[in-house]
Design a protein around this motif. Structure first.
Motif, PDB file in Angstrom:
ATOM      1  N   UNK A  55       0.839  -1.120  -0.073  1.00 30.47           N
ATOM      2  CA  UNK A  55       0.040  -0.028   0.024  1.00 30.47           C
ATOM      3  C   UNK A  55       1.033   1.234   0.064  1.00 30.47           C
ATOM      4  N   UNK A  56       1.808   1.615   0.370  1.00 29.01           N
ATOM      5  CA  UNK A  56       2.760   2.483   0.602  1.00 29.01           C
ATOM      6  C   UNK A  56       4.204   2.315  -0.549  1.00 29.01           C
ATOM      7  N   UNK A  57       4.248   1.466  -0.676  1.00 22.60           N
ATOM      8  CA  UNK A  57       5.475   1.059  -2.069  1.00 22.60           C
ATOM      9  C   UNK A  57       6.724   1.106  -0.922  1.00 22.60           C
ATOM     10  N   UNK A  58       6.742   0.359  -0.368  1.00 18.39           N
ATOM     11  CA  UNK A  58       8.074   0.219   0.477  1.00 18.39           C
ATOM     12  C   UNK A  58       8.052  -1.326   0.647  1.00 18.39           C
ATOM     13  N   UNK A  59       9.593  -1.819   1.355  1.00 23.78           N
ATOM     14  CA  UNK A  59       9.441  -3.440   1.271  1.00 23.78           C
ATOM     15  C   UNK A  59       8.942  -4.305   2.896  1.00 23.78           C
ATOM     16  N   UNK A  60       8.294  -5.040   2.761  1.00 24.64           N
ATOM     17  CA  UNK A  60       7.835  -5.864   4.190  1.00 24.64           C
ATOM     18  C   UNK A  60       8.611  -6.537   4.494  1.00 24.64           C
ATOM     19  N   UNK A  61       9.789  -5.854   4.513  1.00 22.45           N
ATOM     20  CA  UNK A  61      10.938  -6.189   5.639  1.00 22.45           C
ATOM     21  C   UNK A  61      11.620  -4.894   6.514  1.00 22.45           C
ATOM     22  N   UNK A  62      10.630  -4.409   5.916  1.00 21.04           N
ATOM     23  CA  UNK A  62      10.429  -2.181   6.930  1.00 21.04           C
ATOM     24  C   UNK A  62       9.441  -1.992   7.194  1.00 21.04           C
ATOM     25  N   UNK A 191      11.690   9.722  -0.102  1.00 20.27           N
ATOM     26  CA  UNK A 191      13.388   9.470  -0.341  1.00 20.27           C
ATOM     27  C   UNK A 191      13.877   9.392   0.985  1.00 20.27           C
ATOM     28  N   UNK A 192      13.884  10.205   2.200  1.00 20.78           N
ATOM     29  CA  UNK A 192      14.658  10.751   2.905  1.00 20.78           C
ATOM     30  C   UNK A 192      14.226  10.822   3.906  1.00 20.78           C
ATOM     31  N   UNK A 193      13.084  10.202   4.064  1.00 18.03           N
ATOM     32  CA  UNK A 193      12.031   9.860   5.616  1.00 18.03           C
ATOM     33  C   UNK A 193      12.941   8.129   6.495  1.00 18.03           C
ATOM     34  N   UNK A 215      13.269   2.344   7.527  1.00 14.42           N
ATOM     35  CA  UNK A 215      13.585   1.900   6.443  1.00 14.42           C
ATOM     36  C   UNK A 215      15.671   1.353   6.170  1.00 14.42           C
ATOM     37  N   UNK A 216      15.279   0.012   5.275  1.00 14.55           N
ATOM     38  CA  UNK A 216      16.345  -0.687   5.048  1.00 14.55           C
ATOM     39  C   UNK A 216      17.545  -0.576   5.284  1.00 14.55           C
ATOM     40  N   UNK A 217      18.722  -1.012   6.349  1.00 21.36           N
ATOM     41  CA  UNK A 217      19.522  -0.204   6.017  1.00 21.36           C
ATOM     42  C   UNK A 217      19.917   1.013   7.744  1.00 21.36           C
ATOM     43  N   UNK A 218      19.396   1.306   7.710  1.00 18.52           N
ATOM     44  CA  UNK A 218      19.210   2.552   8.691  1.00 18.52           C
ATOM     45  C   UNK A 218      19.538   2.048  10.320  1.00 18.52           C
ATOM     46  N   UNK A 219      20.276   2.402  11.351  1.00 17.73           N
ATOM     47  CA  UNK A 219      20.962   1.179  12.206  1.00 17.73           C
ATOM     48  C   UNK A 219      20.376   2.320  13.424  1.00 17.73           C
TER      49      UNK A 219
END
Length: 381
Positions: A55-62, A191-193, A215-219
């Protein structure tokens, strides 16, 4: 009954309640269990996660399931502070955030972090230039809400994101608890949020449900440790029926979004046009693109907000005094930050609309308002 307190909570919709009940009764296995009941629950949970992501155009893992907005806010703020404490201890937020953000910031200040609280203009909006000026080499997090929960101001998230493009190591969090399916979701999923926080009970899902877009990859480190659920970011046995019900609630809200936003704008304008005619009324919310369609804050100056709330309640109309999370306290954070005089801020009430409201509700509200104002005028004058 006319329910105009949807920003406090919403009624669970019949379709959503049906999903919750069905899963509770038929699929009660722990998603972490290895047997068939656990496998079925795990697959159902993934389907719910996948539906929200699509629905929001992101990855399920996010998509990380939580218990709601307060947990999500606390997790992202404190999880970032812990993960990045060696890189810096400076955080930027606004002076009009929800208590879940504001009090989390205060706790970090007690632990030695420094927080910059950005001022707002007379519409409750931060100036991106102020944010840019506040950035420092040791800034680790920027947290700005999407829609103000008291007066409905839409914050300039896209403009802030553009500024932060030059600072890729700084986490950018958006509290979007009041913003879902209000015609603006593309502003938060940019992209920046890096993190977006949601709470299920604001859009007809059961209480105790919510999710964070991470977001994937953020610590970030977990706030709740345990069995390693939710990719080891939020431990605890998953609320499978609640999360499945929440995913359905989001889908229904998105399907009805255009019609809901249009109707809420019309209802809101009808009330604004009516109450603004009266001498002692001060309206704090606009109805253009700079404000959410469903939140209207105004004051009958000289009459305390709780008095107005209870007066409407006697007519079976339910509103609130600004934020429900602080309505039983004396907090008037957003209005005070806007420079509103204390006596006017103490008179403020909030009307918050939902997809079940109609123009007939607005007409009845305005009729009752006339009756109540006539009585209040004797006190004011």
């Amino acid at each position: 009954m006319i329910y105009f307190d949807n920003s406090a909570t919403t009624k669970v919709s019949p379709e959503v309640l049906e999903s919750y009940t069905k899963v509770s009764e038929q699929i009660w296995g722990n998603p972490s269990s290895l047997h068939q009941l656990g496998e079925v629950a795990s697959k159902l949970l993934f389907q719910a996660r996948q539906q929200i992501a699509e629905l929001f155009g992101v990855l399920p893992g996010e998509i990380i399931f939580t218990s709601g907005g307060s947990e999500g806010d606390n997790w992202v703020i404190k999880g970032t502070a812990l993960a990045k404490r060696e890189l810096g201890r400076h955080i930027i937020t606004s002076s009009v955030e929800h208590a879940a953000v504001r009090n989390a910031m205060h706790q970090l200040e007690d632990l030695g972090y420094e927080v910059t609280y950005l001022p707002v203009d007379k519409q409750g909006r931060v100036n991106p230039a102020d944010l840019k000026a506040a950035l420092r080499p040791d800034t680790i997090l920027v947290s700005i809400m999407a829609v103000n929960n008291e007066i409905g101001t839409v914050q300039p998230i896209q403009e802030i994101g553009e500024i932060l493009q030059d600072y890729p190591k700084i986490h950018f969090m958006v509290d979007a608890v009041q913003a879902i399916a209000k015609g603006m979701d593309d502003q938060w999923f940019s992209d920046r949020v890096d993190f977006v926080v949601f709470s299920g009970h604001k859009y007809h899902a059961p209480r105790g449900t919510g999710f964070v877009y991470a977001k994937a990859g953020r610590q970030i480190v977990p706030l709740i440790n345990g069995g390693g659920q939710e990719q080891n970011l939020r431990s605890g046995t998953e609320n499978t029926p609640g999360d499945v019900a929440m995913s359905r609630a989001i889908r229904l809200a998105k399907e009805r979004e255009d019609d809901t936003v249009k109707r809420e704008r019309e209802i809101k304008q009808a009330i604004i046009d009516h109450v603004s005619q009266f001498e002692h009324v001060q309206v704090f919310s606009g109805n253009d693109a700079g404000f959410a369609p469903h939140i209207l804050c105004f004051a009958i100056v000289g009459v305390r907000g709780e008095t107005v709330v209870h007066a409407f309640e006697e007519h079976d109309i339910y509103i609130s005094t600004t934020s429900a999370c602080s309505s039983k306290k004396t907090e008037t954070s957003t209005l005070s930050a806007m420079g509103v005089a204390p006596h006017a801020a103490e008179s403020a009430v909030r009307v918050s609309l939902g997809d079940q409201n109609t123009m007939a509700d607005a007409e009845e509200f305005n009729r009752v308002f006339d009756e109540l104002y006539a009585g209040f005028a004797k006190i004011i004058n």
